[in-house]
Structures are given as C-alpha cells and as structure tokens.
Design a protein around this motif. Structure first.
Motif: not given
Lengths: 200, 200
Positions: B80, B134-135, B138-139, B142-143
């Motif tokens: 990520a 954005l992708s 977000s990843a 979360e990481l």
C-alpha cells in the motif's frame, strides 16, 4: 402547461414542456421523446445492476460467519469490512430509490422531483457514492492482503474467499455507478444547455 | 484567424476566436477575456497546490527510513505504501505538466493542445487521478490501522507518524484535484455549449 415533479398533469407522455420559468412552452418532437425514453431505459438498467451488485456485496459480507466455528474471525471485528457493508448498504438503498425515480419517469413522463433538482441530485449522489465505494473497496482489498500474510486465510480459507467475492461485487457496483454517473452528467449538461432534460 | 495549439498567431491575447471549424469567427468581449483569465488563475492555483501536496506526500513516504535502524520496517516492504508513492509521483508529474499548460494559456492566450483535446484531456485525467489518489489513500489508511494493531507503531513510532503525514498530504492533494476536476468539468460544459473554452 406541464410541470415536472407536480401533480397538475394527468397526461402520461407530455409533448409540450417548459424550458425555463420565464420562457414560453416549446414543442417537443416525437424523436426527442423516443431518444429520452431509450436513454432512461439505459440508466434504469445500470441502476438495476448497481442495486444487485451492492445488495449482493453487503449480504455476502454480512453472512460470512453463519456456518463458521465459534473461534474463527468475524467480519465485524475488522473496520474495513464494516465500512464495506455500510457503503454497499447505502448504495443499495440509493439505487433502489433511483430505480423507483427512473421507472416513475419512464411511466409518467415527468421526473419525481422538479427537473433541475432531479438532474443535479442524481449526478451529485452518483459521484459521491462512487468515491465512497472505491474507498471502501481499496481499504477492504488492503485488509485482505494483510490477512493473507498473517495466516488467517490458511486457517479459515472460506472466510477469505467470501470476502474476496464481496470485494469483487463491490468493485462491479462501483463500475456500474461510474457509468450511471457519466450518464447523469450528460443529463446535467443537456439541462444546462437546453433548460430541460430532453436530449441534445 | 487564430488557432489554439497552433503557431499561426503572433498575438498574445486574441480578441477573435473560432467557435467551430465551419463557423465564421465571432467577436470575444473584453469582459469574457477577463473572466477567462481569472478562471485560469484559479485553476493554476489549484494545480500548484496539487503539485505541492503530491510531491510532499511522495517525498515524505520515500524518505521515511533514512535515519532508522537497520532492523526497523521499510516503506517498500508494504504494497500500500508503494502504491501511495507511485500514485502521488504520477499526480505530481501530471500537475507539473498542467501548471505549464495553464501558464502557457495565461501568457500566450491559447491552449497548448487544440482546444477540444485540451478541455477533455484535463477533465478526463483529473477524474481518473482523483480516483487513483483516493484508492491509494484508503489502502494506506487501512494498512496504518493494521500496523497499529500489531505493535509496529509502539516499537517504531516515527515510522507511523511519518506515514500518517504522507497519507494526510495525499488526501489534501485528492481534495485539490477534486476541485480542479470540477473546474475543468465546467470548462468542458462551456466548450460543449459554445464551442469554445470562453466562459458562459
């Protein structure tokens, strides 16, 4: 004179519509009517696919642990999975509403809300919810990648396969919402140009 | 007759522009010229902020381990974080190109590419890169959440703080790209309506 979003017109397919509040009503050709109906059917199909994909993604994630042992991981223990369920549930509700609005427009010949509000409402919500779904999908993908590294997936492979499927359904819903957003963007452009949702 | 993207015009600020290939040239008012310049300056400001934020995010993530001990985690060990560096580097290059294109348009009075290609190029790339950022964001978020749970952050807190800052810079760049995308979407609508990028 016909008004969108009102109850004044008993006719299901108006031939005359008002372009701007201060303009005189103009004649709307049958070709334009037919194009609009075809366009509305296309939007309706993408709304239906969005609804199916988002509902399946939410249900798939929700029912991930029904047959698992009591010591296996639960989906609601992971923030990203809760985000996916919430995002897909919201999009499923929104798509259901939009299906009703599209069917209403095809059947009655005028929009559910006043025309200006309707085109901007559709476009705005399509854009925001597409970003929401993409964000949820990316966070979920990263979480599943991490779970594979810490051996959760070798212990309980069904959990990871089900979450993969829910993620894929979420991405499919994102794609279908993206196309809806392009179509509703086109309607906004038509509305800005002509003062009505009837096509160019 | 002036053409955008061409070299035929020696004049820096054209008063006459071509609306469509088969149309006769139309007179462009000074007010419209001034509005366009103001609009272009606004776009240029958002391009500059995009460039600054994306470059800082990429550099911040890139230099995360320069002073750390040899057994501490490296950013390139995490998928990520590699995604964040790549996405922000791509957006930084794109923003730099767009800064040049905007400055060229303000200085020379016509667009770098032919007008039609330019407005669609800007809008399309803004949209795609906003989704990309954005992708990645977000990843990455979360990481970082996962790293906090497995005690990587208590062992090496500077690592997590630096990645938080890089994430925040990435989100700021996303917001600024989103506004650029709205502005370039408005230019596309103007172009569709009037056949030129000059404002409504």
């Amino acid at each position: 004179m016909l008004r969108n979003g009102g109850v004044e017109s008993p006719s299901p397919r108006p031939r005359i519509h008002q372009t701007h509040p201060h303009d005189t009503p103009v004649f709307q050709s049958t070709v334009s009517q037919r194009n609009l109906r075809r366009f509305n059917y296309t939007i309706l199909i993408f709304r239906l696919t969005s609804f199916c994909f988002s509902l399946s993604a939410a249900v798939f994630m929700f029912t991930i642990n029904t047959t698992a042992a009591s010591d296996s991981p639960r989906w609601y223990n992971f923030g990203a999975f809760r985000f996916i369920v919430a995002a897909n549930a919201i999009v499923a509700f929104y798509s259901l509403f939009e299906i009703v609005a599209s069917a209403w427009e095809i059947y009655r010949g005028f929009t559910l809300f006043p025309e200006c509000s309707q085109v901007w409402f559709d476009f705005g919500h399509d854009q925001v919810f597409a970003y929401l779904l993409l964000s949820a999908g990316s966070a979920g993908t990263e979480l599943v990648r991490q779970l594979r590294e810490v051996a959760t997936c070798t212990d309980n492979n069904a959990f990871c396969i089900q979450s993969d499927i829910a993620l894929a359904l979420g991405y499919a819903c994102f794609l279908s919402l993206l196309i809806s957003s392009l179509l509703s963007g086109f309607r906004v452009v038509c509305f800005i140009i002509k003062g009505s949702r009837f096509l160019l």
